[in-house]
Motif scaffolding. Structure first.
Motif, mmCIF file in Angstrom:
data_model
loop_
_atom_site.group_PDB
_atom_site.id
_atom_site.type_symbol
_atom_site.label_atom_id
_atom_site.label_comp_id
_atom_site.label_asym_id
_atom_site.label_seq_id
_atom_site.Cartn_x
_atom_site.Cartn_y
_atom_site.Cartn_z
ATOM 1 N N ALA A 1 0.835 -1.206 0.000
ATOM 2 C CA ALA A 1 0.000 0.000 0.000
ATOM 3 C C ALA A 1 0.868 1.253 0.000
ATOM 4 O O ALA A 1 0.567 2.229 -0.708
ATOM 5 N N PHE A 2 1.947 1.252 0.774
ATOM 6 C CA PHE A 2 2.849 2.412 0.789
ATOM 7 C C PHE A 2 3.558 2.575 -0.554
ATOM 8 O O PHE A 2 3.758 3.701 -1.024
ATOM 9 N N ILE A 3 3.932 1.472 -1.169
ATOM 10 C CA ILE A 3 4.593 1.540 -2.472
ATOM 11 C C ILE A 3 3.635 2.115 -3.515
ATOM 12 O O ILE A 3 4.004 2.980 -4.316
ATOM 13 N N GLU A 4 2.397 1.659 -3.514
ATOM 14 C CA GLU A 4 1.405 2.155 -4.463
ATOM 15 C C GLU A 4 1.078 3.617 -4.219
ATOM 16 O O GLU A 4 0.728 4.344 -5.149
ATOM 17 N N ALA A 5 1.166 4.064 -2.972
ATOM 18 C CA ALA A 5 0.849 5.457 -2.650
ATOM 19 C C ALA A 5 1.768 6.416 -3.394
ATOM 20 O O ALA A 5 1.332 7.494 -3.819
ATOM 21 N N ILE A 6 3.017 6.036 -3.563
ATOM 22 C CA ILE A 6 3.956 6.900 -4.278
ATOM 23 C C ILE A 6 3.491 7.124 -5.714
ATOM 24 O O ILE A 6 3.470 8.256 -6.201
ATOM 25 N N THR A 7 3.092 6.064 -6.386
ATOM 26 C CA THR A 7 2.618 6.188 -7.765
ATOM 27 C C THR A 7 1.331 6.989 -7.827
ATOM 28 O O THR A 7 1.142 7.799 -8.738
ATOM 29 N N ILE A 8 0.456 6.793 -6.874
ATOM 30 C CA ILE A 8 -0.804 7.543 -6.860
ATOM 31 C C ILE A 8 -0.539 9.025 -6.641
ATOM 32 O O ILE A 8 -1.191 9.881 -7.261
ATOM 33 N N TYR A 9 0.420 9.379 -5.770
ATOM 34 C CA TYR A 9 0.765 10.787 -5.565
ATOM 35 C C TYR A 9 1.251 11.426 -6.856
ATOM 36 O O TYR A 9 0.872 12.549 -7.187
ATOM 37 N N VAL A 10 2.093 10.718 -7.599
ATOM 38 C CA VAL A 10 2.592 11.264 -8.861
ATOM 39 C C VAL A 10 1.463 11.392 -9.872
ATOM 40 O O VAL A 10 1.383 12.382 -10.603
ATOM 41 N N LEU A 11 0.554 10.432 -9.903
ATOM 42 C CA LEU A 11 -0.580 10.496 -10.820
ATOM 43 C C LEU A 11 -1.495 11.669 -10.487
ATOM 44 O O LEU A 11 -1.935 12.399 -11.376
ATOM 45 N N VAL A 12 -1.759 11.883 -9.208
ATOM 46 C CA VAL A 12 -2.588 13.023 -8.791
ATOM 47 C C VAL A 12 -1.894 14.331 -9.169
ATOM 48 O O VAL A 12 -2.538 15.268 -9.658
ATOM 49 N N PHE A 13 -0.592 14.409 -8.950
ATOM 50 C CA PHE A 13 0.155 15.604 -9.336
ATOM 51 C C PHE A 13 0.050 15.845 -10.834
ATOM 52 O O PHE A 13 -0.114 16.986 -11.282
ATOM 53 N N ALA A 14 0.145 14.776 -11.632
ATOM 54 C CA ALA A 14 0.046 14.927 -13.087
ATOM 55 C C ALA A 14 -1.335 15.433 -13.484
ATOM 56 O O ALA A 14 -1.453 16.303 -14.357
ATOM 57 N N PHE A 15 -2.380 14.914 -12.860
ATOM 58 C CA PHE A 15 -3.736 15.401 -13.166
ATOM 59 C C PHE A 15 -3.909 16.849 -12.740
ATOM 60 O O PHE A 15 -4.536 17.641 -13.447
ATOM 61 N N MET A 16 -3.365 17.213 -11.567
ATOM 62 C CA MET A 16 -3.478 18.598 -11.118
ATOM 63 C C MET A 16 -2.723 19.536 -12.055
ATOM 64 O O MET A 16 -3.197 20.631 -12.369
ATOM 65 N N TYR A 17 -1.572 19.104 -12.504
ATOM 66 C CA TYR A 17 -0.797 19.923 -13.431
ATOM 67 C C TYR A 17 -1.500 20.050 -14.770
ATOM 68 O O TYR A 17 -1.513 21.111 -15.379
ATOM 69 N N ALA A 18 -2.105 18.960 -15.242
ATOM 70 C CA ALA A 18 -2.788 18.978 -16.533
ATOM 71 C C ALA A 18 -4.034 19.863 -16.509
ATOM 72 O O ALA A 18 -4.441 20.410 -17.531
ATOM 73 N N ALA A 19 -4.633 20.018 -15.342
ATOM 74 C CA ALA A 19 -5.843 20.830 -15.231
ATOM 75 C C ALA A 19 -5.550 22.324 -15.318
ATOM 76 O O ALA A 19 -6.439 23.113 -15.588
ATOM 77 N N LYS A 20 -4.292 22.706 -15.086
ATOM 78 C CA LYS A 20 -3.949 24.145 -15.123
ATOM 79 C C LYS A 20 -3.919 24.677 -16.532
ATOM 80 O O LYS A 20 -3.603 24.136 -17.467
#
Length: 75
Positions: A56-75
């Motif tokens: 779960a901790f390992i997957e959290a890292i990938t999810i954080y990067v994915l959320v960051f990518a979506f937030m960046y793409a929304a700008k």
């Protein structure tokens, strides 16, 4: 290249690296847990619990990067 293109490329590369590192880490974690269970089957519940929490901790890292990518793409 302007700054927007460089940032877009950086986000894409970061997401790819995070996904690759996550896949490798999960493979190592699961393989190690299965080897440990094979050596000591009576401790399988403790090993599986620790492995699931670690995954779960390992997957959290990938999810954080994915959320960051979506937030960046929304700008």
């Amino acid at each position: 290249m302007d700054a927007k293109v460089v940032l877009d490329l950086g986000v894409a590369i970061a997401l790819g690296v995070a996904a690759f590192a996550s896949a490798i880490s999960l493979g190592i974690a699961v393989a190690s847990a299965m080897g440990a269970i094979g050596r000591q089957p009576e401790a399988s519940n403790k090993i599986m619990t620790s492995m699931i929490i670690g995954c779960a901790f390992i997957e959290a890292i990938t999810i954080y990067v994915l959320v960051f990518a979506f937030m960046y793409a929304a700008k």
